[in-house]
Enzyme design. Structure first.
Site, PDB file in Angstrom:
ATOM      1  CD  GLU A 327      36.690  37.618  52.975  1.00  0.00           C
ATOM      2  OE1 GLU A 327      36.300  38.765  52.211  1.00  0.00           O
ATOM      3  OE2 GLU A 327      37.405  37.573  53.424  1.00  0.00           O
ATOM      4  CB  CYS A 328      39.203  31.964  50.100  1.00  0.00           C
ATOM      5  SG  CYS A 328      40.515  31.026  49.127  1.00  0.00           S
ATOM      6  N   GLY A 329      38.988  29.942  51.995  1.00  0.00           N
ATOM      7  CA  GLY A 329      38.853  28.834  52.871  1.00  0.00           C
ATOM      8  C   GLY A 329      37.880  28.763  53.737  1.00  0.00           C
TER       9      GLY A 329
END
Length: 436
Positions: A327-329
């Protein structure tokens, strides 16, 4: 019977978190049981709440969650003497289009739960106008009750007197006024506050905030203003499917943005979570059936992640036979490369072709509704997922098969589709709940 209050403000950056932590610790020091919540999609503040109260805090979100989910989550405060819900942004700030049961505004939670609002007002650069702002917030929406205000960062006794007089004339109670006090300022970085677990002195800072607020705010008056509250008896309203039975979860300073209610929901469904630290060059547990890399600050640790060959090779080996999701990072780390703020490119895991850069920062912020075009851990094609995206990276390349069709809160299709390749999947949004 518990009592509840919502801590809100006209805008971000006026001291909601500091006041919430100070009240929570001050009342806890008096022997009261205090439960905190965070309204909106902020994954940093709940850890501060836990540090202040000694009890886990979770997010409640009217855009992403149904009323049954919210009722289930807040029911953990049934045994508390006082429950505090810290708002996000301004009291009525949300998105333009209604979500599951609201727009994500703090006012939705205040009205839904029937808890009065304590406003934090920063009257810097104004005096009587602060009363006009408070009166406008009080009268803006029927069903949202204002308990009173706490003034923050007052410049002088004369300044405080002018503001107090105007508020009294408007019929608005003033619980106290806080002079400027640098010793209780919480350090910040580009995605919000520096995380609680990164601050060794956080306990002392909260203690000082509690002492300072107790000196300047009528704690008994605030407590008595809270709304009496009997939580609804609801079944488990969490609409979350765990991604696997045994979950290897990346967990350290670079991978820490995960909503507490998600982890609780996974465990409640019988899943086991096995944390590991990529920054310590650890690998996913060999007995896990899925690996999950949450968001965080990979851009601050990109060099170390790139140098940790054992982590990267171990993650690639895991993904040969089992699903890995970021997720994201975490999604950025699954990609081919990450360019940091200094323009230096770092090799990432290479499970996906995603390339991102922080050399030219561009903010991506908002709720997301995704319909999966392919499976991801815990979810089948066609599943509708609600989440939130917040980062400053620029996509240089996203060459893999799109994972989902993703819309923002207005219904507009966005380019951040997520990706899939083999057993690896990733999204820029942080999952909050499955759609109802």
């Amino acid at each position: 019977m518990a009592a509840g209050l919502v801590i809100s403000a006209p805008a971000s950056g006026v001291g909601k978190t500091t006041l919430t932590l100070a009240l929570a610790r001050a009342w806890r020091n008096r022997g009261l049981t205090v439960q905190c919540f965070k309204s909106g999609p902020d994954y940093i503040d709940p850890a501060f709440h836990a540090a202040a109260t000694g009890r886990a805090s979770v997010n409640v979100d009217s855009w992403a969650m149904g009323s049954a989910t919210i009722a289930h989550l807040v029911s953990r405060g049934a045994d508390a003497d006082i429950v505090l819900a810290e708002g996000s942004m301004g009291l009525f700030d949300g998105v333009a289009a209604r979500g599951v049961c609201g727009t994500g505004a703090t006012a939705d939670i205040a009205e839904m739960l029937g808890w009065p609002v304590v406003l934090v007002i920063d009257p810097s650069g104004q005096a009587q106008t602060a009363a006009a702002i408070a009166a406008g917030l009080r009268d803006y929406r029927a069903g949202v009750r204002l308990a009173g205000v706490v003034l923050n960062r007052v410049a002088s006794p004369r300044h405080e007197d002018l503001v107090r007089r105007a508020l009294n004339e408007a019929g608005i109670k003033v619980f106290g006024a806080l002079p400027r006090h640098a010793e209780i300022s919480l350090p910040k970085r580009h995605l919000g506050l520096v995380q609680a677990e990164e601050q060794a002195e956080i306990g002392e800072l909260i203690d000082e905030a509690a002492r300072f607020v107790a000196e300047h705010v009528d704690l008994d008056a605030v407590l008595h203003a809270a709304g009496k509250w009997s939580p609804q008896a609801v079944a488990n309203g969490l609409n979350v499917t765990p991604p696997g039975q045994r979950i290897a979860l990346a967990r350290d300073a670079a991978f820490s943005f995960v909503y507490p209610h998600m982890l609780e929901a996974w465990r409640a469904a019988g899943a086991e979570i096995v944390p590991f630290s990529p920054l310590a060059d650890e690998v996913p547990d060999a007995s896990a059936d899925v690996c999950w890399l949450p968001g965080g600050y990979p851009e601050l640790h990109a060099g170390k992640i790139a140098a940790n060959a054992r982590f990267r090779s171990g993650l690639r080996a895991f993904a040969e036979t089992r699903p890995v999701h970021g997720e994201c990072g975490g999604y950025m780390v699954l990609g081919a490369g990450l360019t940091d703020a200094d323009g230096i490119s770092h090799e990432m895991a290479g499970l996906l072709g995603l390339e991102t850069s922080f050399a030219k920062r561009r903010m991506h912020l908002g709720y997301r509704l995704a319909e999966l075009a392919a499976p991801m851990p815990g979810h089948k094609p066609g599943a509708r997922l609600r989440g939130h995206e917040f980062h400053y990276s620029t996509i240089l390349a996203q060459p893999d098969t799109p994972l989902a069709v993703v819309h923002d809160a207005t219904g507009a299709v966005i380019a951040e589709t997520g990706s899939r390749r083999g057993h690896a999947t990733g999204t820029f949004f942080h999952l909050i709940a499955e759609d109802w």
